[in-house]
Motif scaffolding. Structure first.
Motif, short mmCIF file in Angstrom:
data_model
loop_
_atom_site.label_atom_id
_atom_site.label_comp_id
_atom_site.label_asym_id
_atom_site.label_seq_id
_atom_site.Cartn_x
_atom_site.Cartn_y
_atom_site.Cartn_z
N ASN A 1 0.81 -1.21 0.00
CA ASN A 1 0.00 0.00 0.00
C ASN A 1 0.85 1.27 0.00
O ASN A 1 2.00 1.29 0.41
N GLU B 1 2.19 1.28 5.34
CA GLU B 1 1.87 0.99 6.74
C GLU B 1 1.76 -0.51 6.96
O GLU B 1 1.27 -1.23 6.09
N ASP C 1 -0.01 -3.33 9.62
CA ASP C 1 -1.06 -3.39 10.63
C ASP C 1 -0.48 -3.77 11.98
O ASP C 1 0.50 -4.49 12.06
N SER D 1 -13.14 -9.25 15.42
CA SER D 1 -11.70 -9.10 15.58
C SER D 1 -11.34 -7.63 15.65
O SER D 1 -12.18 -6.77 15.40
N HIS E 1 -7.48 -4.87 15.60
CA HIS E 1 -6.03 -4.77 15.59
C HIS E 1 -5.56 -4.05 16.86
O HIS E 1 -6.18 -3.09 17.29
N VAL F 1 -15.02 -1.26 21.51
CA VAL F 1 -15.67 -1.60 20.25
C VAL F 1 -16.89 -2.49 20.48
O VAL F 1 -17.93 -2.30 19.87
N TYR F 2 -16.76 -3.47 21.37
CA TYR F 2 -17.80 -4.50 21.43
C TYR F 2 -18.69 -4.45 22.68
O TYR F 2 -19.62 -5.23 22.78
N ARG G 1 -20.13 -1.37 24.29
CA ARG G 1 -20.53 0.01 24.63
C ARG G 1 -21.86 0.09 25.36
O ARG G 1 -22.23 1.13 25.88
N PRO H 1 -13.61 -26.70 6.38
CA PRO H 1 -14.98 -26.93 5.92
C PRO H 1 -15.07 -27.97 4.81
O PRO H 1 -16.05 -28.70 4.72
N LYS I 1 -14.11 -19.72 5.82
CA LYS I 1 -13.24 -20.74 5.24
C LYS I 1 -13.91 -21.56 4.15
O LYS I 1 -13.28 -22.42 3.54
N ASP I 2 -15.19 -21.33 3.91
CA ASP I 2 -15.90 -22.07 2.85
C ASP I 2 -15.35 -21.68 1.48
O ASP I 2 -14.90 -20.55 1.28
N GLY J 1 -17.38 2.41 15.89
CA GLY J 1 -17.56 0.99 16.19
C GLY J 1 -18.12 0.24 14.99
O GLY J 1 -17.65 -0.85 14.64
N HIS J 2 -19.11 0.85 14.33
CA HIS J 2 -19.71 0.19 13.17
C HIS J 2 -18.68 -0.02 12.06
O HIS J 2 -18.64 -1.06 11.42
N LEU K 1 -15.57 -0.46 12.51
CA LEU K 1 -14.67 -1.54 12.93
C LEU K 1 -15.31 -2.92 12.80
O LEU K 1 -14.65 -3.88 12.40
N TYR K 2 -16.61 -3.04 13.13
CA TYR K 2 -17.28 -4.35 12.92
C TYR K 2 -17.15 -4.75 11.46
O TYR K 2 -16.96 -5.92 11.13
N SER L 1 -13.68 -5.73 10.30
CA SER L 1 -13.45 -7.07 10.81
C SER L 1 -14.08 -8.11 9.88
O SER L 1 -13.46 -9.14 9.57
N GLU M 1 -12.04 -8.36 6.72
CA GLU M 1 -10.77 -9.06 6.92
C GLU M 1 -10.94 -10.56 6.98
O GLU M 1 -10.02 -11.32 6.67
N ALA N 1 -6.45 -7.18 3.86
CA ALA N 1 -5.64 -6.63 4.95
C ALA N 1 -6.16 -5.24 5.29
O ALA N 1 -6.42 -4.43 4.41
N ARG N 2 -6.24 -4.98 6.57
CA ARG N 2 -6.79 -3.72 7.04
C ARG N 2 -5.98 -2.53 6.53
O ARG N 2 -6.54 -1.52 6.12
N ALA N 3 -4.64 -2.67 6.54
CA ALA N 3 -3.80 -1.56 6.10
C ALA N 3 -4.10 -1.22 4.63
O ALA N 3 -4.09 -0.06 4.23
N ASP N 4 -4.39 -2.25 3.83
CA ASP N 4 -4.69 -2.02 2.41
C ASP N 4 -6.05 -1.33 2.24
O ASP N 4 -6.20 -0.43 1.42
N ARG O 1 -25.57 -6.56 14.83
CA ARG O 1 -25.00 -5.72 15.88
C ARG O 1 -25.26 -4.23 15.58
O ARG O 1 -25.67 -3.46 16.45
#
Lengths: 99, 312
Positions: free
Chosen positions: A3, A7, A9, A30, A32, A46-47, A49, A69, B23-24, B77-78, B80-81, B84, B87, B92-95, B153
């Motif tokens: 990128n 950066e 992660d 998840s 970081h 985050v999870y 609140r 799977p 993983k499917d 928060g939303h 970040l959910y 996640s 990912e 990748a989060r950085a990308d 959520r």
């Protein structure tokens, strides 16, 4: 680094929350974080609140291993033909109670 | 198994309303489509903090201020959910972050409009969050498990957002003539952009048909837009405010509101980056990212030092 901002992660952590004492910890997602402490604090923000959490577990995503799977059928097959593991397999005489 | 068989098995699972899990096996385009959609959605939550953050320091009282702070924190928060969930597909989060910061990724065009008055915070909560909820309620049933779970959520938290916005509108609409005027002005400016949030009409929506087949989307853009209008018009009536559409009229035969035409030129211009705030939003994100770099570096250095100490 692919990128443009060049950066990396923070490592990825999987988060498990116990919503109430006595219940299981359940996977919620998840995030970081640089280390475990930051992961737990971020997981709180985050999870949980709205009081969803009583306890938090975090584990580095790279340390989590999972079944595959594509093997699901064969992998869980041994449990499929063992009906005798269920109470309904057994014949109880008429009139016998509390069993 | 060859690709064709795998794909048939995948579609059968989707058709049987079974969720697809990380993983499917999944078609490469399903994965690509989802990463695009989920990351755009995440970016929208993050950029969406900016127009509202604009009013935190100027909220009219402490109650409004604490509420707005909590709402903006929810949007983070939303985001970040959703990152996640993206990912879990191998992005990748950085990308993803990089694509946002360099302007390669899109986010909802609505956040390129400015919040000019306090009434805009009411209109954003009522209309923008209201429109987002329509879309997000549908996505609770999307075929990809982690995306669906993130949506459940989000939906749980989102209804407070819409209500706080409508409450602001109620107070202004029943207030002084100046406050009423402010509320009407905000509705005038936010109505059409809110309708654009549902995306191009079905005939012009490039990803729609495939997304419906894969059950990523469950309802069409036009269907959701109509439901939103049908629900929102009575709420505007209650406020005594006028929706800025001369063609808006209840149709007894269809049991829906008939309404006018969206200015798609405006929509396309904003998508191209020519909206009133596109540049400002990207600059704000980049500034935050650049100014936070030393914090990220320090956190990593601290973590490395602690790990070393523990090993010793």
């Amino acid at each position: 680094m692919s990128n443009e901002k060049n950066e990396t992660d923070f490592p990825l952590w999987e988060v498990f929350i116990q919503s109430k004492r006595g219940l299981d910890h359940k996977h919620v997602g998840s995030l970081h974080a640089a280390d475990a402490r930051m992961a737990i604090e971020n997981a709180r923000d985050v999870y949980t609140r709205r009081g969803e959490g009583n306890s938090i577990w975090v584990v580095l995503a790279e340390h989590l291993h999972a079944s595959r799977p594509e093997d699901q059928g064969a992998f869980f097959d041994p449990a499929d033909d063992k009906v005798y593991r269920h109470p309904t397999f057994y014949v109880m005489p008429e009139g016998v109670k509390h069993i | 198994m060859d690709e064709k068989q795998l794909e048939a098995g995948f579609q059968a699972k989707v058709d049987a309303e079974q969720k697809i899990e990380p993983k499917d096996w999944m078609p490469a385009d399903y994965r690509k489509n989802l990463v695009r959609q989920i990351s755009q959605h995440a970016h929208s939550e993050i950029v969406g903090m900016l127009p509202e953050g604009n009013w935190i320091t100027r909220a009219p009282n402490l109650r409004r201020k604490t509420v707005l702070l909590a709402k903006v924190q929810d949007e983070a928060g939303h985001g970040l959910y959703l990152y996640s969930a993206a990912e879990s597909l191998g992005a990748a989060r950085a990308d993803l972050n990089d694509q946002l910061l360099t302007g390669k990724a899109k986010y909802s065009s609505i956040f390129n409009y400015p919040t000019l008055t306090w009434a805009d915070i009411g209109a954003v909560g009522w209309l923008v969050d209201g429109a987002a909820i329509m879309n997000q309620v549908m996505l609770c049933r999307t075929s990809y498990g982690p995306y669906a779970r993130a949506m459940v959520r989000i939906c749980k938290e989102e209804s407070f957002h819409q209500r706080q916005g409508y409450e602001i509108m109620c107070v202004l609409a029943k207030g002084t003539p100046e406050q009423r005027e402010m509320a009407q002005d905000a509705l005038d400016r936010w109505w059409w952009p809110s309708l654009m949030m549902f995306g191009p009409s079905d005939a012009n929506s490039p990803h729609s048909a495939q997304s419906m087949k894969w059950k990523i989307k469950r309802q069409s853009n036009d269907e959701l837009r109509q439901t939103f209008i049908d629900r929102t018009v009575p709420q505007a009536d209650f406020l005594g405010l006028r929706i800025p559409d001369d063609k808006l009229k209840w149709n007894e035969a269809t049991k829906h509101y008939d309404w006018g035409e969206i200015d798609w030129t405006e929509f396309n211009e904003i998508l191209k980056g020519n909206g009133p705030c596109n540049k400002e939003r990207l600059e704000a994100r980049n500034k935050a990212h650049d100014e936070g770099r030393w914090v990220r570096e320090a956190a990593l250095a601290h973590a490395a030092k602690q790990a070393k100490k523990q090993a010793a």
